[in-house]
Design a protein around this motif. Structure first.
Motif: not given
Length: 240
Positions: A140-162
């Motif tokens: 119905t026009g909206y996103l549905e997924d899982y996202g595997f994301l990183i931040y690779n700045g000075d303090e690198p980290k990851y997260k998972i979103v829905l």
């Protein structure tokens, strides 16, 4: 709309031969989606529990050398384009974009292992993350997924979103990781999907696993980026 052109999610961008999606501020769960994009993708393998030990794996690879596949174009929400046989994305300040692959079975990720290379172009890592999405589908026009994301700045980290019904929520909050390479150094993200179990790897190293409680089980792969830092994706692989 011209030949082969579609509007990216939420009027995000002109798109060539694809299905696309775009969203507004991930940290406040404010979203909007609209439109489509299409493409071709790849294959994968690795080691560890539930790795590709199956004897009859088939693989598909997209190295982004064909510039006619994924959607491209600028909009008020960012810009998406090919350059040097990579797929580049950039959102606007405070916003994010999700681009799904073409609606072709090669990009379906049911019980697949998905892997992609990605990098920050100038070392200015998107503050709300960038990375790989799986089980992508628009309803119905909206996103549905899982996202595997990183931040690779000075303090690198990851997260998972829905993403569900156009809203973004955190499944795994930001977690520090020494396996993430900082600056302009490339990283590789990998998701191994076995029924409702998903395992997540960064540069070949296992970092976490979750259960698909949304019960998506299948969908299309895609890419996510946020904020103004330009990022590039390359060598997408899908093994089943």
């Amino acid at each position: 709309m011209g030949i082969g052109v579609v509007i990216l999610i939420f009027a995000i961008a002109s798109v060539t031969n694809s299905n696309n999606n775009n969203n507004g501020n991930s940290n406040t769960n404010r979203q909007a989606n609209r439109n489509s994009n299409s493409n071709n993708s790849s294959a994968n393998s690795n080691s560890n529990e539930n790795s590709n030990s199956r004897s009859t794996l088939t693989s598909f690879t997209d190295d982004f050398s064909d510039k006619t596949l994924w959607g491209t174009g600028p909009s008020q929400y960012g810009n998406i384009f090919y350059q040097d046989e990579e797929y580049h994305m950039r959102a606007t300040k405070g916003g994010y974009i999700v681009m799904y692959s073409p609606d072709k079975k090669d990009y379906n990720d049911e019980n697949a292992t998905v892997r992609v290379g990605l990098r920050s172009i100038d070392g200015n890592s998107p503050t709300s993350g960038y990375g790989l999405t799986v089980h992508g589908e628009k309803k119905t026009g909206y996103l549905e997924d899982y996202g595997f994301l990183i931040y690779n700045g000075d303090e690198p980290k990851y997260k998972i979103v829905l993403h569900k019904a156009g809203n973004e929520s955190k499944v795994v909050d930001w977690t520090p990781s020494s396996t993430i390479r900082t600056g302009t150094n490339p990283n590789q993200l990998e998701v191994r999907i076995r029924d409702t179990k998903m395992e997540f790897y960064i540069n070949g190293q296992f970092v976490t696993s979750i259960v698909d409680e949304a019960n998506y089980k299948r969908g299309r792969v895609g890419f996510y980026t946020s904020d103004v830092g330009e990022v590039a994706f390359d060598d997408l692989e899908i093994s089943k």
